[in-house]
Design an enzyme around this catalytic site. Structure first.
Site, PDB file in Angstrom:
ATOM      1  N   GLU A 119       6.369  -8.997  -4.988  1.00 14.32           N
ATOM      2  CA  GLU A 119       5.534  -8.946  -6.213  1.00 14.32           C
ATOM      3  C   GLU A 119       6.791  -8.013  -7.008  1.00 14.32           C
ATOM      4  OE1 GLU A 119       1.228 -10.125  -5.197  1.00 14.32           O
ATOM      5  OE2 GLU A 119       1.674  -7.899  -5.393  1.00 14.32           O
ATOM      6  N   CYS A 143       1.966   3.615   5.568  1.00  9.62           N
ATOM      7  CA  CYS A 143       1.344   4.581   4.904  1.00  9.62           C
ATOM      8  C   CYS A 143      -0.059   4.025   4.813  1.00  9.62           C
ATOM      9  CB  CYS A 143       2.035   4.823   3.358  1.00  9.62           C
ATOM     10  SG  CYS A 143       3.544   5.566   3.531  1.00  9.62           S
ATOM     11  N   CYS A 369      -0.081   0.914  -8.735  1.00 11.66           N
ATOM     12  CA  CYS A 369       0.432   1.468  -7.520  1.00 11.66           C
ATOM     13  C   CYS A 369      -0.221   1.247  -6.412  1.00 11.66           C
ATOM     14  CB  CYS A 369       0.637   2.930  -8.140  1.00 11.66           C
ATOM     15  SG  CYS A 369       1.748   3.973  -6.786  1.00 11.66           S
TER      16      CYS A 369
END
Length: 398
Positions: A119, A143, A369
């Site tokens: 993306e 993460c 984000c």
């Protein structure tokens, strides 16, 4: 360097530093994809064809200044060379599989890379337009607050698949010029993947972004974000000079070990020492690094942790971006309240840190984000479903 606007006028061990091996898919044809070559490589390729270096520069200008992919449109190239290029080379950028547009003007593209997707996100603002670019199919770093990490890791992207995201976006945005859409002015390597685990492809791609015959961006307008692959960060400083952002997200090792597992290999002190070494070499950063800190409710957002962060960063010149966490299905976190973010920010500013609370963009299309996922065939066999079934995530609250 002149700056041109972009228009169309695993575990860490599962993804090596790519010193000797570049993980890619095989090219679809036997022709050389010129998007895989930086200017030096392009000139070498043209020399092998018996052509002078300036011919390579001419072709690059057509490719990147005008986003042309048809040699026949390159009118200052003689017909003989155009015919030769048609036989041995191509300009093949990855295609868009899907486009989504946010109410705030953000555009997210699902980009086809082989049989998978990554993306790319276009983020317009009043004074700039930033393109967020992916470097890998998936990510090996795990993460815990990031959607990409839950997809596992498949492979590194080729140079053409990285710079091709910029090329494709610039071509689309150029076609929208009449609508007032702002040309791309900044590129951030903050999409899917850890850029430092794909140095052999990321560095040439960034080189093209900054080349006068490429996209001509200033080194201060190309930013690489890393979670802390220390040996590769040291190597980066010897290869190229770009702006640096670091994904810190915690003030202490005990919290960062949980939410950014690479910290168990390269702890905060080791990471920040490498950052300072990079800053000593770099002119692109203006002497300071950007620290990214995602705000997780009652995980890393207390006023005590703000004081700890200030102490942690006292020897590292920086500005701090506080990022509201963006949710994704199955994630065990919550977004920090505005009041907790405000208190955290005020503590940092009292210490003299430039502190910005990032405005969330594109969250209505999962383009914010930490929300990028794409379509990944997980070579590390780490999926969110398996994690939640067999590997409970330990969370400390504060």
């Amino acid at each position: 360097m002149s700056e041109q606007l972009l228009t169309a006028s695993t575990s860490i061990d599962a993804a090596p530093l790519s010193d000797n091996t570049v993980q890619t898919t095989a090219p679809a044809t036997s022709k050389i994809n010129l998007l895989d070559l930086n200017r030096q490589q392009m000139r070498e390729f043209f020399a092998e064809m018996g052509e002078k270096p300036f011919r390579a520069d001419q072709v690059m200008k057509w490719m990147y200044h005008y986003c042309y992919d048809d040699f026949e449109q390159m009118t200052d190239i003689n017909k003989g060379l155009r015919a030769k290029l048609q036989r041995v080379a191509e300009i093949r950028a990855p295609e868009v599989a899907e486009e989504q547009r946010s109410v705030d003007g953000t555009i997210k593209w699902a980009i086809k890379v082989g049989d998978q997707q990554v993306e790319t996100v276009y983020i317009p603002e009043a004074d700039r337009a930033t393109l967020c670019v992916s470097s890998q199919v998936g990510c090996a770093l795990e993460c815990k607050f990031c959607s990409t990490a839950q997809q596992g890791f498949n492979r590194n992207l080729r140079v053409s698949e990285i710079i091709g995201q910029v090329w494709r976006a610039a071509k689309i945005i150029g076609s929208l010029k009449s609508t007032g859409t702002r040309p791309i002015t900044n590129v951030v390597m903050m999409g899917m993947g850890e850029p430092l685990l794909n140095l052999n492809n990321v560095v040439p791609a960034m080189d093209i972004m900054m080349d006068d015959f490429g996209f001509g961006l200033s080194k201060r307008r190309v930013t690489l974000s890393t979670s802390g692959v220390v040996p590769a960060l040291d190597k980066l400083g010897d290869m190229i000079d770009v702006a640096l952002a670091i994904s810190l997200h915690a003030p202490t090792d005990d919290i960062r070990d949980e939410i950014v597992p690479i910290n168990r290999k390269y702890n905060i002190e080791t990471f920040l020492a490498a950052v300072r070494r990079y800053l000593d070499k770099s002119k692109a950063n203006g002497g300071r690094v950007t620290v990214e800190y995602v705000m997780l409710d009652h995980i890393n957002d207390s006023t005590e942790q703000a004081h700890q962060l200030a102490e942690c960063l006292k020897d590292t010149p920086c500005k701090i971006n506080l990022i509201p966490w963006n949710p994704f299905p199955g994630a065990p976190y919550g977004r920090s309240s505005n009041s907790r973010v405000d208190r955290f920010s005020k503590v940092l500013m009292e210490y003299g840190f430039t502190t910005i609370v990032r405005k969330t963009r594109g969250d209505d299309i999962d383009a914010a984000c930490g929300q990028l996922a794409g379509e990944v065939i997980d070579r590390t066999k780490r999926t969110l479903k398996k994690k939640m079934a067999g590997e409970p995530i330990a969370i400390k609250t504060v």
